[in-house]
Design a protein around this motif. Sequence first.
Motif, PDB file in Angstrom:
ATOM      1  N   ARG A 167     -28.837  26.569 -86.143  1.00 28.74           N
ATOM      2  CA  ARG A 167     -29.269  25.331 -86.392  1.00 28.74           C
ATOM      3  C   ARG A 167     -29.648  24.890 -87.650  1.00 28.74           C
ATOM      4  NH1 ARG A 167     -31.940  24.463 -80.778  1.00 28.74           N
ATOM      5  NH2 ARG A 167     -31.065  26.078 -79.380  1.00 28.74           N
ATOM      6  N   TRP A 168     -30.200  23.723 -87.655  1.00 27.29           N
ATOM      7  CA  TRP A 168     -30.313  23.075 -88.864  1.00 27.29           C
ATOM      8  C   TRP A 168     -31.506  23.455 -89.640  1.00 27.29           C
ATOM      9  CZ3 TRP A 168     -34.108  20.300 -91.621  1.00 27.29           C
ATOM     10  CH2 TRP A 168     -33.718  19.434 -92.575  1.00 27.29           C
ATOM     11  N   GLN A 169     -31.220  24.082 -90.621  1.00 32.38           N
ATOM     12  CA  GLN A 169     -32.561  24.840 -91.534  1.00 32.38           C
ATOM     13  C   GLN A 169     -31.865  25.301 -92.844  1.00 32.38           C
ATOM     14  OE1 GLN A 169     -35.315  25.094 -92.425  1.00 32.38           O
ATOM     15  NE2 GLN A 169     -36.348  25.593 -90.357  1.00 32.38           N
ATOM     16  N   ILE A 199     -31.093  21.414-100.271  1.00 26.63           N
ATOM     17  CA  ILE A 199     -29.938  20.641-100.944  1.00 26.63           C
ATOM     18  C   ILE A 199     -29.403  20.128-100.020  1.00 26.63           C
ATOM     19  CG2 ILE A 199     -27.913  21.080-102.216  1.00 26.63           C
ATOM     20  CD1 ILE A 199     -30.560  22.227-103.531  1.00 26.63           C
ATOM     21  N   PHE A 200     -29.610  18.616 -99.963  1.00 28.01           N
ATOM     22  CA  PHE A 200     -29.012  17.846 -98.961  1.00 28.01           C
ATOM     23  C   PHE A 200     -27.576  17.160 -99.581  1.00 28.01           C
ATOM     24  CE2 PHE A 200     -32.572  15.821 -95.915  1.00 28.01           C
ATOM     25  CZ  PHE A 200     -32.967  17.205 -95.397  1.00 28.01           C
ATOM     26  N   SER A 201     -27.112  16.243 -98.858  1.00 30.54           N
ATOM     27  CA  SER A 201     -25.744  15.733 -99.117  1.00 30.54           C
ATOM     28  C   SER A 201     -25.574  15.123-100.478  1.00 30.54           C
ATOM     29  CB  SER A 201     -25.263  14.834 -97.886  1.00 30.54           C
ATOM     30  OG  SER A 201     -24.936  15.833 -96.781  1.00 30.54           O
ATOM     31  N   GLY A 202     -24.414  15.187-100.841  1.00 33.75           N
ATOM     32  CA  GLY A 202     -24.370  14.330-102.126  1.00 33.75           C
ATOM     33  C   GLY A 202     -22.789  14.571-102.478  1.00 33.75           C
ATOM     34  N   ARG A 260     -31.215   9.018 -99.957  1.00 35.12           N
ATOM     35  CA  ARG A 260     -30.380  10.149-100.017  1.00 35.12           C
ATOM     36  C   ARG A 260     -29.054  10.183-100.100  1.00 35.12           C
ATOM     37  NH1 ARG A 260     -33.329  10.245 -95.271  1.00 35.12           N
ATOM     38  NH2 ARG A 260     -31.884   9.989 -93.198  1.00 35.12           N
ATOM     39  N   ASP A 261     -28.344  11.237-100.184  1.00 35.65           N
ATOM     40  CA  ASP A 261     -26.865  11.247-100.290  1.00 35.65           C
ATOM     41  C   ASP A 261     -25.988  10.523-101.243  1.00 35.65           C
ATOM     42  OD1 ASP A 261     -27.684  12.590 -97.805  1.00 35.65           O
ATOM     43  OD2 ASP A 261     -27.276  10.784 -96.647  1.00 35.65           O
ATOM     44  N   PRO A 262     -26.638  10.951-102.612  1.00 37.87           N
ATOM     45  CA  PRO A 262     -25.782  10.255-103.717  1.00 37.87           C
ATOM     46  C   PRO A 262     -24.339  10.288-103.555  1.00 37.87           C
ATOM     47  CG  PRO A 262     -26.858  12.268-104.487  1.00 37.87           C
ATOM     48  CD  PRO A 262     -27.301  11.958-102.989  1.00 37.87           C
TER      49      PRO A 262
END
Length: 603
Positions: A167-169, A199-202, A260-262
């Motif tokens: 799961r998301w974590q 560390i989210f999307s990029g 977010r998400d550069p």
Amino acid sequence: MSAAGCMLSTSALADNGIKVEHLGVDNTLVRITGDGNFLLLPIQDTVDDAKIDVIVDNKLVKTFYARLAKSKTDVTVPFDLTPYKGKNVVLNIETPQGRSSVREASGDICWKAMEVSDSYDSSNKETKFRPSYHHSPEWGWMNDPNGMFYKDGKWHLYYQWNPYGSRWQNLSWGHAVSENLVDWEFDGLAVEPDGLGYIFSGSCAVDPNNTAGFGENAVLAMYTSAAKSQIQSLASSTDDGHTFVKYEGNPTLTLDSEARDPNFFWNEKTGKWNLLIAHALEHEMLIFSSPDMKEWTLESAFGKGLGAQGGVWECPDLFELPVEGTKTKKWVLICNINPDGPFGGSAAQYFVGDFDGKTFKVDTDAQGKVPTKWMDYGKDHYATVSWSDAPDNRRVVVGWMSNWEYAAEVPTRQFRSANTLPREMKLFRGGDGQIYLASEPVAELEQLRGDVVVDALKSTLGTTPLQFRLPESTEGLCEILASFEASKNSTVDLTLSNSKGEKVVMKYDAKERTLSFDRTQAGISDFSAQFPAVTVTPTYEKDGKITLRIFIDRSSVEVFGNDGRFVMTNLVFPNEPYLNIAISSPEGKATLNSLKVYSINRK
Ligand code: FRU
């Protein structure tokens, strides 16, 4: 407190290479006593997270969360001990029991099931639903594909990954590499959470001119550091994306609202970097420029009030493409949105227009309005972005093949979620004068074609369906090429089914100029009320002539129509493979021009 009267709660699990000490109802110390490479952690998908502080020679080196098994082990995940060889490693674990809860942590099965081992068995245990030719993580949760770049013959794919559960974590970047966009090799954990957050999307891009100062041809990465706030960070790699060094001056960009998400790229025309960031709650994309990836100037904001606005805006992308059959070039701005997709939940919309390095000017229709356009009219296509630096001016994208409505509930355990097939982007002008994005399966996918298992000649379609059966040996994995034409007011049904009566029904409606996809009886669907669905795409053609390329994997169906001019991606969880294909036209006014089915050349 004196030691008198206290229970000594130490239990040494010598064989397992750990020593467990229960300190209270919800606190346990695990000391590593063995010297293997991994601590194997038993995970139970449905319990709450335990908080695990990793203490090495008395220093806190990291914290992560895992659903440590209480009554049964669904999957085992590895915690890598190799960086700490020869040191004292203690895990200080807070389990989710409160003081009022009925059972103490000591009663949980995880302590006995945990073990230090030299190896971790990541071989596939999801025989039923693990895709055979789509990218999926060897284990753990995955959401957005991100950070993709091409360099020296290799396609690099990163993804939002939880290495410690399904799961998301613990959001990190996992890494996979391919030389052909078909076979993916897992390359481990590329970017791990740190003091600034998850560390989210990029995105990534190669820096051939060393504008950022990390070396000629360094791979640059920019991602969102997500903790209390969402801020943007920079990292670089001089080993082709295998490992990244985080820039010591992080964060490089902060705002006072959720962003977010550069997604950045080198703009040849302006000689600067451009960057898009999703200003999620404002439903707009912020556009920046920079000479060096560190100092950013806000140039403009795009999108307020335009397109679908009902969900947060996430994961942008911006690129230029020629319009098929013309000398015109246009810019495409991708804007993933969740929820408010056409069939609920997550979906990818896009805008077509012009971009001068500062401002994106969107095209309007004849009424001066900005039409809402979707990249894919299925329910399972999200967070779609493209590879940077692809050869031959190619623009290849990949999406996350799931939907936030039920992604964490789908009936898989060892892994959760796969990516779509890679798709080649093209622009075409539709009959309404609007420019649309076409998504074609990349040419490399033709190498998956195995035997021709169905090859039907031209025939008239009527109420009684033409029936075809795939050999058992295909296991239902196939690519279907169907070409048919229907006269006005008639329909064509293409049905996939198995012996359990589970089916997917695709219906072309020549009057409405639509193709629908009904998965309400496709198989297992009781894990979410949002899963059963009928999705519908416009087909854009005017003459009732349809060609379909349908890719069926173990738990997905992707339909590409008329050279990618319409696309639908939907998950399905059949209890048995669909081996039956039936085609009919209830009105009897349609012709099947050809039907060819290839088995898939791998397992
Ligand atoms: C999209 C998203 C992104 C974010 C990431 C976190 O699915 O919400 O906006 O960076 O997932 O995992």
